[in-house]
Enzyme design. Structure first.
Site, mmCIF file in Angstrom:
data_model
loop_
_atom_site.group_PDB
_atom_site.id
_atom_site.type_symbol
_atom_site.label_atom_id
_atom_site.label_comp_id
_atom_site.label_asym_id
_atom_site.label_seq_id
_atom_site.Cartn_x
_atom_site.Cartn_y
_atom_site.Cartn_z
ATOM 1 N N GLU A 171 33.300 57.177 -15.718
ATOM 2 C CA GLU A 171 33.054 56.435 -16.961
ATOM 3 C C GLU A 171 33.437 57.211 -18.220
ATOM 4 O OE1 GLU A 171 29.010 55.044 -16.724
ATOM 5 O OE2 GLU A 171 29.357 54.041 -14.808
ATOM 6 N N GLU A 199 31.367 50.058 -6.395
ATOM 7 C CA GLU A 199 29.947 49.783 -6.649
ATOM 8 C C GLU A 199 29.719 48.276 -6.652
ATOM 9 O OE1 GLU A 199 28.428 51.993 -9.991
ATOM 10 O OE2 GLU A 199 29.663 53.754 -9.525
#
Length: 380
Positions: free
Chosen positions: A158, A263
């Site tokens: 991220e 995810e």
């Protein structure tokens, strides 16, 4: 079980099975996710503390039976594995790796560099050179510990804003954008055989996708190894579109890297202010409108969830040559972080197994889809 409770399962199977030829199951190969998808890509799950510690033998057996890959949900993040500058907590991570080895799984490490859930001692370092040295040691020490045992890593997690620019994280502020290439370089020097990934959410969004491609290409142009891009699949019943998912897979694969769906979960609940992604700093107040299924998921939504998984997995199977791994962010609905994000105290149903670890309609749907896919391949 009452027939009414079986309705979503029967409906979902019917939806995907129309026109499907019979496929015989080998007695030695029961129809689990792991077996059915073994010739496509790894099927994985993120494990929590109790699952890693094998506190329930039935659940542990289910994990080993259904999944061919595992990721640690939280215990390998900085604040847990490296809580003090001179102290590593390898105990839980060691158990996680041992569990994967016991069941002959592909083991994925999550994550080496992430601005969130970062150990406080990192933030206390003021000198940039000292910070860079501490970061390098963090990466090298952890990768060294699991060299040859962890098969892939989320090296950086991220690092991008939604417009594709670099996030103003502590790593960018202290080390500049070189922290990205350096992190991959350090990991590859310690374990050249492990696969190294960049991982992020909202990776189907055009601007962020373009930023990720620029960033990864810049690292690779320096002769530094990047093996893959992880697309966090924190998606919803209606978005992102299948076209956005497919185009993202194609665009990332054009770099010559593997694509992982890292995810995966599908929220069935209303989304406050059209929030997308997984920015964990955001939270909203709970109310009845945002938490409509406290007593259970209606059959109609159960079928929508099954159909959504079916449609997404059609895209995955179409591009299975580009996809290395599909990992669900949790094993069952009760474990899912979406019960607390972006609204605390809700009841969500985003995964393939319910709160009692029973397979849902979505599970049966993607099993049936894969069998039909294999049958059509064999008949051509």
């Amino acid at each position: 079980m009452k027939i009414k409770n079986q309705l979503p399962f029967l409906l979902a199977i019917l939806i995907v099975s129309v026109g499907c030829k019979e496929v015989d199951d080998s007695p030695s190969k029961p129809s689990t996710l792991r077996n059915v998808f073994e010739n496509a890509f790894y099927i994985g799950a993120a494990l929590n503390f109790n699952q890693i510690n094998a506190t329930d033998s039935v659940v542990t057996s289910l994990i080993g039976r259904e999944f061919s890959s595992i990721t640690a949900e939280n215990i390998m993040k900085s604040m847990n594995i490296h809580p003090q500058r001179d102290t590593f907590n390898f105990g839980e991570a060691d158990k996680f790796v041992a569990l994967g080895e016991e069941y002959d799984m592909f083991i994925h490490g999550h994550t080496l560099i992430w601005h969130s859930q970062l150990s406080n001692w990192f933030r206390e370092i003021e000198d940039s050179t000292e910070f860079a040295m501490a970061t390098e040691k963090h990466v090298r020490d952890i990768v060294t510990r699991y060299k040859g045992r962890i098969h892939s890593w989320d090296v950086v997690n991220e690092a991008l804003n939604e417009d594709g620019t670099l996030r103003e994280s502590i790593f960018l502020k202290k080390m500049g954008e070189d922290y990205l290439a350096s992190s991959f370089k350090w990991a590859s020097e310690i374990d050249p055989e492990t696969d190294l990934y960049y991982n992020d959410y909202n990776m189907t969004n055009l601007k962020k996708r373009e930023g990720a491609i620029r960033m990864v290409k810049h690292i690779m142009d320096q002769g530094i190894k990047v093996d893959g891009i992880g697309m966090q699949g924190h998606w919803h019943l209606n978005y992102p579109s299948l076209e956005e998912i497919e185009q993202s897979i194609l665009d990332y694969a054009e770099l010559g890297v593997k694509v992982a769906i890292t995810e995966l979960d599908i929220s069935v609940l209303p989304n406050p202010r059209d929030l997308q992604g997984a920015e964990i700093s955001q939270n909203f107040e709970n109310n009845e409108r945002l938490n409509p299924y406290k007593e259970g998921l209606p059959d109609s939504i159960q079928v929508k969830l099954a159909n959504r998984y079916r449609d997404i997995f059609k895209v995955f199977l179409k591009h299975k040559d580009k996809i290395s791994r599909v990992t669900f962010w949790g094993v069952n609905d009760g474990q899912s972080w979406l019960n607390g994000f972006p609204v605390r105290g809700r009841t969500n149903y985003p995964l393939l197994f319910d709160r009692e670890f029973k397979p849902k309609a979505a599970y049966d749907t993607i099993i049936a889809l894969k069998k039909r896919f294999d049958s059509e391949l064999s008949s051509n």
